[in-house]
Design a protein around this motif. Sequence first.
Motif, PDB file in Angstrom:
ATOM      1  N   GLU A  16       1.347  -4.050  -0.167  1.00 48.51           N
ATOM      2  CA  GLU A  16       2.370  -3.753   0.840  1.00 48.51           C
ATOM      3  C   GLU A  16       2.388  -4.834   1.916  1.00 48.51           C
ATOM      4  O   GLU A  16       3.461  -5.315   2.324  1.00 48.51           O
ATOM      5  CB  GLU A  16       2.090  -2.382   1.453  1.00 48.51           C
ATOM      6  N   ALA A  17       1.214  -5.210   2.381  1.00 48.05           N
ATOM      7  CA  ALA A  17       1.136  -6.265   3.394  1.00 48.05           C
ATOM      8  C   ALA A  17       1.618  -7.594   2.823  1.00 48.05           C
ATOM      9  O   ALA A  17       2.277  -8.384   3.514  1.00 48.05           O
ATOM     10  CB  ALA A  17      -0.301  -6.396   3.903  1.00 48.05           C
ATOM     11  N   VAL A  21       0.564  -2.307   7.838  1.00 41.27           N
ATOM     12  CA  VAL A  21       0.370  -1.477   6.645  1.00 41.27           C
ATOM     13  C   VAL A  21       0.852  -0.069   6.961  1.00 41.27           C
ATOM     14  O   VAL A  21       0.526   0.479   8.018  1.00 41.27           O
ATOM     15  CB  VAL A  21      -1.115  -1.431   6.223  1.00 41.27           C
ATOM     16  N   TYR A  60      -2.693  -6.735  10.482  1.00 43.75           N
ATOM     17  CA  TYR A  60      -1.677  -6.715   9.433  1.00 43.75           C
ATOM     18  C   TYR A  60      -0.915  -5.389   9.467  1.00 43.75           C
ATOM     19  O   TYR A  60      -1.471  -4.338   9.800  1.00 43.75           O
ATOM     20  CB  TYR A  60      -2.324  -6.899   8.063  1.00 43.75           C
ATOM     21  N   ARG A 113      -5.254  -3.051   9.195  1.00 43.44           N
ATOM     22  CA  ARG A 113      -4.613  -2.769  10.483  1.00 43.44           C
ATOM     23  C   ARG A 113      -5.432  -3.354  11.640  1.00 43.44           C
ATOM     24  O   ARG A 113      -4.888  -3.918  12.586  1.00 43.44           O
ATOM     25  CB  ARG A 113      -4.437  -1.263  10.675  1.00 43.44           C
ATOM     26  N   PRO A 167      -2.240  -0.941  -0.108  1.00 45.40           N
ATOM     27  CA  PRO A 167      -2.025  -1.521   1.223  1.00 45.40           C
ATOM     28  C   PRO A 167      -1.980  -3.046   1.232  1.00 45.40           C
ATOM     29  O   PRO A 167      -1.205  -3.636   1.987  1.00 45.40           O
ATOM     30  CB  PRO A 167      -3.203  -0.981   2.042  1.00 45.40           C
ATOM     31  N   ALA A 219      -7.153  -0.134   4.058  1.00 51.22           N
ATOM     32  CA  ALA A 219      -5.915  -0.156   4.841  1.00 51.22           C
ATOM     33  C   ALA A 219      -6.214  -0.191   6.337  1.00 51.22           C
ATOM     34  O   ALA A 219      -5.569  -0.929   7.097  1.00 51.22           O
ATOM     35  CB  ALA A 219      -5.064   1.060   4.494  1.00 51.22           C
TER      36      ALA A 219
END
Length: 203
Positions: free
Chosen positions: A165-166, A142, A140, A136, A162, A132
């Motif tokens: 989610e992205a 997250v 991206y 980031r 993550p 994650a």
Amino acid sequence: MRIRTGKNQSLVTRVLAIIAVAGLAAVSNACAQEEQAAPQPTSHTEYRELTNEWAEDFVQCLRDKGVDARVVTQEDGSVSVDPAYAPGTDFDELWNGLLDPDCIEAAGEPPELPAATEDFKIAAYELISEQAECLRENGYVVGDAPSVDEWIEQWDGARWDPVGEAGENGYDIFELTEHCPDPTGIEIEERMLENLGEDGSVE
């Protein structure tokens, strides 16, 4: 839909077919063999070895049936079978909707993943959290990770993911994992062993 599940060789199911055919085996006389019990590997390294052997045998079974099947090796060393069924097969009868039932019956069930201990789940949480952070750092979006206790409680359900989610935020999942790969079961085991002290307790 992307689902985290303990049934996956790389912890995360990216393509369900990769899981289902990760290690298929057939025998020289496939039609005459009875169904065999699923092997019970004790580690993810052993799981990969068994499933890779199984894939070669399963492909041979398909080829004996006239299917131009082949084993496809993934970047992490795991394998899949292309295709995993014979032309004309009734998909409703396929194991997991993906595998040729005749060769599954001949080869027996696929090897089962080792049971995930709490130490394994903690190591998985650490690596997913690092993934994650990688996302980031690559720009991206997250959200924050749940607590490790929540992660463990959700292990058999829809766990925090993550990359998924992205992906829901409009990013391409394959692009995401190219930058920040999913941890494999073997990598999680390696982290777990690093976390354990000589007496077997978490340091």
